[in-house]
Motif scaffolding. Sequence first.
Motif, PDB file in Angstrom:
ATOM      1  N   MET A 340     -13.734 -35.001 -13.144  1.00 45.42           N
ATOM      2  CA  MET A 340     -14.528 -33.802 -13.395  1.00 45.42           C
ATOM      3  C   MET A 340     -13.640 -32.586 -13.646  1.00 45.42           C
ATOM      4  O   MET A 340     -14.123 -31.469 -13.761  1.00 45.42           O
ATOM      5  CB  MET A 340     -15.463 -33.535 -12.208  1.00 45.42           C
ATOM      6  CG  MET A 340     -16.518 -34.605 -11.992  1.00 45.42           C
ATOM      7  SD  MET A 340     -17.541 -34.299 -10.508  1.00 45.42           S
ATOM      8  CE  MET A 340     -18.473 -32.846 -11.047  1.00 45.42           C
ATOM      9  N   GLU A 341     -12.299 -32.840 -13.664  1.00 44.61           N
ATOM     10  CA  GLU A 341     -11.302 -31.780 -13.860  1.00 44.61           C
ATOM     11  C   GLU A 341     -11.396 -30.728 -12.763  1.00 44.61           C
ATOM     12  O   GLU A 341     -11.288 -29.518 -13.011  1.00 44.61           O
ATOM     13  CB  GLU A 341     -11.459 -31.150 -15.249  1.00 44.61           C
ATOM     14  CG  GLU A 341     -11.262 -32.149 -16.387  1.00 44.61           C
ATOM     15  CD  GLU A 341     -11.368 -31.500 -17.754  1.00 44.61           C
ATOM     16  OE1 GLU A 341     -11.743 -30.316 -17.825  1.00 44.61           O
ATOM     17  OE2 GLU A 341     -11.054 -32.179 -18.751  1.00 44.61           O
ATOM     18  N   ARG A 342     -11.586 -31.202 -11.531  1.00 49.21           N
ATOM     19  CA  ARG A 342     -11.641 -30.302 -10.379  1.00 49.21           C
ATOM     20  C   ARG A 342     -10.545 -30.675  -9.380  1.00 49.21           C
ATOM     21  O   ARG A 342     -10.792 -30.988  -8.221  1.00 49.21           O
ATOM     22  CB  ARG A 342     -13.022 -30.359  -9.706  1.00 49.21           C
ATOM     23  CG  ARG A 342     -14.169 -29.826 -10.543  1.00 49.21           C
ATOM     24  CD  ARG A 342     -13.892 -28.441 -11.145  1.00 49.21           C
ATOM     25  NE  ARG A 342     -13.512 -27.443 -10.191  1.00 49.21           N
ATOM     26  CZ  ARG A 342     -14.329 -26.489  -9.751  1.00 49.21           C
ATOM     27  NH1 ARG A 342     -15.564 -26.415 -10.211  1.00 49.21           N
ATOM     28  NH2 ARG A 342     -13.915 -25.595  -8.883  1.00 49.21           N
ATOM     29  N   ASP A 343      -9.305 -30.676  -9.855  1.00 48.33           N
ATOM     30  CA  ASP A 343      -8.165 -30.941  -8.982  1.00 48.33           C
ATOM     31  C   ASP A 343      -7.939 -29.818  -7.977  1.00 48.33           C
ATOM     32  O   ASP A 343      -7.126 -29.957  -7.056  1.00 48.33           O
ATOM     33  CB  ASP A 343      -6.880 -31.117  -9.814  1.00 48.33           C
ATOM     34  CG  ASP A 343      -6.887 -32.406 -10.620  1.00 48.33           C
ATOM     35  OD1 ASP A 343      -7.789 -33.225 -10.384  1.00 48.33           O
ATOM     36  OD2 ASP A 343      -6.004 -32.576 -11.475  1.00 48.33           O
ATOM     37  N   ASP A 344      -8.656 -28.704  -8.169  1.00 47.42           N
ATOM     38  CA  ASP A 344      -8.447 -27.544  -7.311  1.00 47.42           C
ATOM     39  C   ASP A 344      -9.212 -27.627  -5.996  1.00 47.42           C
ATOM     40  O   ASP A 344      -9.047 -26.765  -5.125  1.00 47.42           O
ATOM     41  CB  ASP A 344      -8.881 -26.273  -8.054  1.00 47.42           C
ATOM     42  CG  ASP A 344     -10.334 -26.343  -8.537  1.00 47.42           C
ATOM     43  OD1 ASP A 344     -10.752 -27.441  -8.979  1.00 47.42           O
ATOM     44  OD2 ASP A 344     -11.034 -25.322  -8.454  1.00 47.42           O
ATOM     45  N   ILE A 345     -10.051 -28.656  -5.810  1.00 48.15           N
ATOM     46  CA  ILE A 345     -10.836 -28.772  -4.588  1.00 48.15           C
ATOM     47  C   ILE A 345     -10.702 -30.199  -4.035  1.00 48.15           C
ATOM     48  O   ILE A 345     -10.236 -31.094  -4.719  1.00 48.15           O
ATOM     49  CB  ILE A 345     -12.328 -28.443  -4.808  1.00 48.15           C
ATOM     50  CG1 ILE A 345     -12.911 -29.355  -5.908  1.00 48.15           C
ATOM     51  CG2 ILE A 345     -12.507 -26.978  -5.170  1.00 48.15           C
ATOM     52  CD1 ILE A 345     -14.396 -29.136  -6.156  1.00 48.15           C
ATOM     53  N   THR A 346     -11.122 -30.379  -2.775  1.00 44.34           N
ATOM     54  CA  THR A 346     -11.090 -31.691  -2.144  1.00 44.34           C
ATOM     55  C   THR A 346     -12.487 -32.051  -1.642  1.00 44.34           C
ATOM     56  O   THR A 346     -13.344 -31.179  -1.465  1.00 44.34           O
ATOM     57  CB  THR A 346     -10.125 -31.726  -0.950  1.00 44.34           C
ATOM     58  OG1 THR A 346     -10.604 -30.829   0.062  1.00 44.34           O
ATOM     59  CG2 THR A 346      -8.720 -31.318  -1.369  1.00 44.34           C
ATOM     60  N   VAL A 347     -12.687 -33.337  -1.383  1.00 44.97           N
ATOM     61  CA  VAL A 347     -13.976 -33.795  -0.862  1.00 44.97           C
ATOM     62  C   VAL A 347     -14.238 -33.175   0.509  1.00 44.97           C
ATOM     63  O   VAL A 347     -15.332 -32.681   0.784  1.00 44.97           O
ATOM     64  CB  VAL A 347     -14.001 -35.336  -0.777  1.00 44.97           C
ATOM     65  CG1 VAL A 347     -15.300 -35.814  -0.139  1.00 44.97           C
ATOM     66  CG2 VAL A 347     -13.844 -35.944  -2.164  1.00 44.97           C
ATOM     67  N   HIS A 348     -13.231 -33.183   1.367  1.00 42.98           N
ATOM     68  CA  HIS A 348     -13.410 -32.627   2.714  1.00 42.98           C
ATOM     69  C   HIS A 348     -13.698 -31.127   2.663  1.00 42.98           C
ATOM     70  O   HIS A 348     -14.347 -30.577   3.558  1.00 42.98           O
ATOM     71  CB  HIS A 348     -12.164 -32.889   3.564  1.00 42.98           C
ATOM     72  CG  HIS A 348     -12.375 -32.658   5.023  1.00 42.98           C
ATOM     73  ND1 HIS A 348     -12.958 -33.596   5.846  1.00 42.98           N
ATOM     74  CD2 HIS A 348     -12.101 -31.588   5.802  1.00 42.98           C
ATOM     75  CE1 HIS A 348     -13.027 -33.121   7.080  1.00 42.98           C
ATOM     76  NE2 HIS A 348     -12.507 -31.907   7.077  1.00 42.98           N
ATOM     77  N   GLY A 349     -13.223 -30.471   1.599  1.00 46.75           N
ATOM     78  CA  GLY A 349     -13.427 -29.027   1.495  1.00 46.75           C
ATOM     79  C   GLY A 349     -14.883 -28.612   1.394  1.00 46.75           C
ATOM     80  O   GLY A 349     -15.228 -27.454   1.667  1.00 46.75           O
ATOM     81  N   PHE A 350     -15.771 -29.542   0.996  1.00 48.35           N
ATOM     82  CA  PHE A 350     -17.193 -29.185   0.896  1.00 48.35           C
ATOM     83  C   PHE A 350     -17.808 -28.873   2.266  1.00 48.35           C
ATOM     84  O   PHE A 350     -18.813 -28.183   2.346  1.00 48.35           O
ATOM     85  CB  PHE A 350     -17.979 -30.300   0.206  1.00 48.35           C
ATOM     86  CG  PHE A 350     -17.732 -30.360  -1.275  1.00 48.35           C
ATOM     87  CD1 PHE A 350     -18.267 -29.391  -2.122  1.00 48.35           C
ATOM     88  CD2 PHE A 350     -16.950 -31.358  -1.824  1.00 48.35           C
ATOM     89  CE1 PHE A 350     -18.037 -29.432  -3.492  1.00 48.35           C
ATOM     90  CE2 PHE A 350     -16.712 -31.415  -3.194  1.00 48.35           C
ATOM     91  CZ  PHE A 350     -17.252 -30.440  -4.026  1.00 48.35           C
ATOM     92  N   ARG A 351     -17.197 -29.376   3.332  1.00 54.25           N
ATOM     93  CA  ARG A 351     -17.663 -28.998   4.673  1.00 54.25           C
ATOM     94  C   ARG A 351     -17.384 -27.513   4.931  1.00 54.25           C
ATOM     95  O   ARG A 351     -18.180 -26.822   5.561  1.00 54.25           O
ATOM     96  CB  ARG A 351     -16.998 -29.877   5.729  1.00 54.25           C
ATOM     97  CG  ARG A 351     -17.591 -31.289   5.785  1.00 54.25           C
ATOM     98  CD  ARG A 351     -16.756 -32.254   6.588  1.00 54.25           C
ATOM     99  NE  ARG A 351     -16.505 -31.850   7.953  1.00 54.25           N
ATOM    100  CZ  ARG A 351     -17.346 -32.028   8.970  1.00 54.25           C
ATOM    101  NH1 ARG A 351     -18.540 -32.577   8.761  1.00 54.25           N
ATOM    102  NH2 ARG A 351     -17.003 -31.658  10.187  1.00 54.25           N
ATOM    103  N   SER A 352     -16.250 -27.050   4.414  1.00 52.56           N
ATOM    104  CA  SER A 352     -15.938 -25.623   4.529  1.00 52.56           C
ATOM    105  C   SER A 352     -16.880 -24.796   3.666  1.00 52.56           C
ATOM    106  O   SER A 352     -17.285 -23.686   4.049  1.00 52.56           O
ATOM    107  CB  SER A 352     -14.484 -25.367   4.108  1.00 52.56           C
ATOM    108  OG  SER A 352     -13.579 -25.993   4.986  1.00 52.56           O
ATOM    109  N   THR A 353     -17.235 -25.339   2.493  1.00 50.78           N
ATOM    110  CA  THR A 353     -18.198 -24.657   1.626  1.00 50.78           C
ATOM    111  C   THR A 353     -19.515 -24.463   2.374  1.00 50.78           C
ATOM    112  O   THR A 353     -20.103 -23.367   2.369  1.00 50.78           O
ATOM    113  CB  THR A 353     -18.448 -25.485   0.352  1.00 50.78           C
ATOM    114  OG1 THR A 353     -17.211 -25.713  -0.325  1.00 50.78           O
ATOM    115  CG2 THR A 353     -19.408 -24.763  -0.579  1.00 50.78           C
ATOM    116  N   PHE A 354     -19.981 -25.512   3.021  1.00 46.81           N
ATOM    117  CA  PHE A 354     -21.219 -25.436   3.815  1.00 46.81           C
ATOM    118  C   PHE A 354     -21.072 -24.428   4.954  1.00 46.81           C
ATOM    119  O   PHE A 354     -21.956 -23.598   5.185  1.00 46.81           O
ATOM    120  CB  PHE A 354     -21.552 -26.820   4.386  1.00 46.81           C
ATOM    121  CG  PHE A 354     -22.597 -26.796   5.470  1.00 46.81           C
ATOM    122  CD1 PHE A 354     -23.945 -26.712   5.154  1.00 46.81           C
ATOM    123  CD2 PHE A 354     -22.224 -26.842   6.805  1.00 46.81           C
ATOM    124  CE1 PHE A 354     -24.915 -26.675   6.157  1.00 46.81           C
ATOM    125  CE2 PHE A 354     -23.173 -26.810   7.813  1.00 46.81           C
ATOM    126  CZ  PHE A 354     -24.523 -26.722   7.483  1.00 46.81           C
TER     127      PHE A 354
END
Length: 421
Positions: A340-354
Amino acid sequence: MASRARNKLNVKQVEALLWLPDPKKPLDEQRAPAEPNVYSDGGGLYLRVRPSGRSWFYIGTLDGKRIELGLGSALDISLSKAREKAGKIRSMLIDGKDPRAERSRTTAVIKPAVTFGKFAMDLVADIEDGFKNPKHRQQWRNTLTTYAQPLFDTPIADVTTENILAILQPIWLSKPETASRVRGRVERVLDAAKVKGLRSGENPARGRGHLELLLPKRSKASVKHHPALPFAEIATFMAVLGKRPAIAARALEFTILTAARSGEARGMTWSEVDMEAKLWTVPASRMKASVTHEVPLSDAALAILETCRPDKFKPTDFVFPAPRGGSLSDMALSQLLKRMERDDITVHGFRSTFRDWAGEKTQFAREEIEMALAHTVASAVERAYRRGTALEKRREVMAAWADYCLPASLPSDLANHAPAS
């Protein structure tokens, strides 16, 4: 026709059991490695398969008591060689001789000092079954073999503070998280060696009151967190993600909507889901805190499960299976973000987003948000008091989060996902 009592395995079977994934290729494009198990060749000879390696061992009896002897790594010892070793042990037992005593006499002639590398790898093999996450097993080995390699040939009794500083100083500021892990793991290895009587005195890898006085102090800015997507961008991201057909995309959507850890969602089975109660119960064995966690499911999260649920399935089937069987790997979701060309984020980072969204855009109580993230809150007494009402309050949290991620004004294909092939 009776099955053979010996020579049950053949060379091709052993080669298949020895196969490991190629780290340079995506895991979802490779066949799954053999499941951890013990395979019998008959006559007391066995092959043990673990995520960390494959090894031969022999089980027999002497004076009515069971004995077990390791025969070495299956990568170094062929099937025929293992059978030869097993045959010699079997002959000794028939003659009433103890093969362990014979082995001790053979090795007693020259008894080299135990090196740090030998002891460290043996220790990892002994304790790795206690690691819940297979990734942690590999990380233990990787950090020691990569960064503590200069210590490997040093007798473990002779490892000094200077030796420890030599491996930590080059990475202490540039790779702070890795350096801390290396220090902690080396400290544990040396502590274990002391318990075994192979060392004496203070542990030279101890941090507090020792290495902290000799290594440069890190700035708070050097502490790195998982790169996270700003919550203001989550709706656009989810709209793009919803158009991708792969099962990994459904797993990532579900992970985001439940604010779960990746491993919890990837390892989910249908037995953990109650569609009518709109509840996902993660068993303690799969939780970081080893405590059962109940996750209220929003309508959007339920819609994902509906699209993934096959007509026929077993309760033990994975909700998000890998294309070649088993559960999805952590790499599968990471590779999805790269595609998706989103090397700037991680899967675990979505918990921080929440967490950032809940703290800045809502009035939900901190405890409700932390419990949604499966973080331990307050005291045991307060947790027991909140148990009865927190679930319904967390339903409101997750429903609001789903509405924020999937607003009506943005396109969403959640309700129309075709089942991933």
